[in-house]
Design an enzyme around this catalytic site. Structure first.
Site, PDB file in Angstrom:
ATOM      1  N   ASP A  43       0.808  -1.215   0.000  1.00  0.00           N
ATOM      2  CA  ASP A  43       0.000   0.000   0.000  1.00  0.00           C
ATOM      3  C   ASP A  43       0.842   1.266   0.000  1.00  0.00           C
ATOM      4  O   ASP A  43       0.291   2.376   0.039  1.00  0.00           O
ATOM      5  CB  ASP A  43      -0.999   0.010   1.161  1.00  0.00           C
ATOM      6  N   CYS A  44       2.159   1.117  -0.044  1.00  0.00           N
ATOM      7  CA  CYS A  44       3.034   2.291  -0.151  1.00  0.00           C
ATOM      8  C   CYS A  44       3.561   2.498  -1.571  1.00  0.00           C
ATOM      9  O   CYS A  44       4.322   3.442  -1.827  1.00  0.00           O
ATOM     10  CB  CYS A  44       4.209   2.169   0.809  1.00  0.00           C
TER      11      CYS A  44
END
Length: 425
Positions: free
Chosen positions: A95-96
């Site tokens: 999710d980064c």
């Protein structure tokens, strides 16, 4: 899950559609539903689950679990980018890695901000996941008499394999993604972040490159570029400056968190990949590097509790390689249980029985497991007289010779003694 098959998260920015709020994810989350349903069916044999009706999160409608997994499958099919690879949306598992959030505002949330239309950035990791878990969807269709749907789904899987072959291979490893502009991410063409762990794991787990040697080459690249004494780092080389087109992953110091830290959650994917190539020694070696029980000698460095996995261990680009952080905040325990039990020890529930196909260190002489499966007790002994890593040469069930690695479903309440011998006959 939303009615169109996409994922829904409370933290996403929401857009209005009629009277309902709808998230706009194109990420990997729908595919986990196929994994979960297939795992339940294999373990229990309870096919009635597919007929159970469950609601969608964005409205009052509901549909069968089979319809949910079908929409999960076709959500990927219907959201492909310029290279026929899956669109990444806000992010996939990582999710980064925010390929549609071009943030120039300090403190802005990368996970909840999309300021680019997400129709070009693509994920090779999701492509591998689609092939891997798409196979389970096909098998479920076949076993429930949906032969036409199975044939159509297999066609889409074949197309995804072709897309990975054409656009997902970088020469020595699998690419990670394509960014908003169609540039490669996780390529030797990049100055930083040339190789990532996730796509190596999922593409090989999907069987891609095993027959033609690319999987072996990719795992060699993992060993050369990503492996450290403390675990496998997420990427290499670490990012040293902020990249607007990549997002939060480039905001962390080198060697920490997603920026080339050892993210324990995804190390098991490489361990599984090693077992698929028959490398039991290497698989168990990687397992020991992140498992607290084997880290007592470096507890002063490792620091976190000696009985729980850590989310992250500082990587080789960090100020203090081997120092762990964020214990408990991780899915590593579940993935390692799955990896050790089903791929190293090789005890895998299947739709029509219990499969045994270990991949262990050649120094192991034997091991014993008692496995309860659909109400019966399987007392399994694996004997390694020939110092092999894998390969079943002989099977006996209750003293009688048996011709398959796949054990039948025995009557509930019964107990059976099974002996497997590893090594070439």
């Amino acid at each position: 899950q939303l009615e169109d098959g996409s994922a829904y998260h409370q933290y996403q920015p929401l857009t209005k559609k009629g009277n309902h709020e709808v998230g706009g994810n194109f990420n990997d989350d729908p595919l986990w539903l196929i994994l979960s349903v297939s795992a339940y069916l294999k373990e229990t044999g309870d096919w009635s689950l597919l007929d159970y009706h469950a609601p969608f999160n964005n409205n009052g409608n509901e549909s069968s679990i089979f319809e949910h997994i079908k929409r999960s499958f076709y959500h990927v099919v219907n959201n492909l980018g310029p290279h026929n690879l899956p669109l990444i949306g806000r992010a996939d598992w990582n999710d980064c890695l925010n390929l549609n959030c071009f943030s120039e505002t300090p403190g802005e949330s990368f996970q909840t901000t999309n300021n680019k239309i997400g129709k070009t950035a693509e994920s090779v990791m999701i492509a591998g996941m689609f092939v891997l878990y798409g196979k389970e969807y096909v098998r479920i269709c076949q076993l429930t008499g949906r032969s036409a749907e199975a044939t159509e789904a297999q066609h889409h899987i074949n197309n995804m394999k072709s897309a990975i072959d054409a656009y997902g291979w970088d020469g020595e490893w699998f690419l990670r993604a394509y960014d908003y502009y169609g540039n490669k991410v996780g390529s030797k063409e990049n100055d930083e972040g040339q190789i990532f762990i996730e796509s190596q794991g999922f593409c090989i787990m999907a069987g891609i490159g095993i027959e033609d040697g690319r999987a072996k080459q990719a795992l060699k690249s993992v060993e050369d570029r990503l492996a450290t004494p403390y675990g496998i780092v997420l990427l290499n080389p670490a990012y040293t400056k902020y990249h607007l087109n990549l997002g939060e992953i480039t905001t962390y110091p080198p060697g920490y968190k997603e920026n080339a830290g050892i993210f324990c959650h995804n190390n098991p994917w490489i361990i599984i990949a090693e077992t698929l190539l028959g490398n039991g020694d290497k698989a168990f070696d990687y397992y020991k590097r992140i498992t607290p029980a084997y880290l007592e000698d470096i507890s002063e460095l490792h620091k976190t509790e000696p009985y729980v996995y850590s989310q992250m261990i500082a990587g080789k680009d960090s100020a203090k390689p081997g120092e762990a952080k964020n214990s408990w905040l991780t899915g590593t325990a579940a993935w390692n249980l799955y990896t050790v039990s089903q791929y190293i020890l090789g005890i895998q529930p299947d739709y029509d029985g219990l499969s045994v196909n270990p991949c262990i260190p050649d120094e192991w002489e034997n091991f014993e497991i008692t496995r309860k499966f659909r109400g019966a007790i399987y007392k399994i002994t694996v004997v390694n007289n020939k110092k092999s890593e894998t390969g079943i040469s002989k099977v006996t069930v209750d003293g009688e010779s048996y011709s398959s690695n796949l054990l039948p479903v025995f009557e509930p309440g019964t107990t059976h003694t099974i002996v497997y011998e590893i090594g070439k006959s």
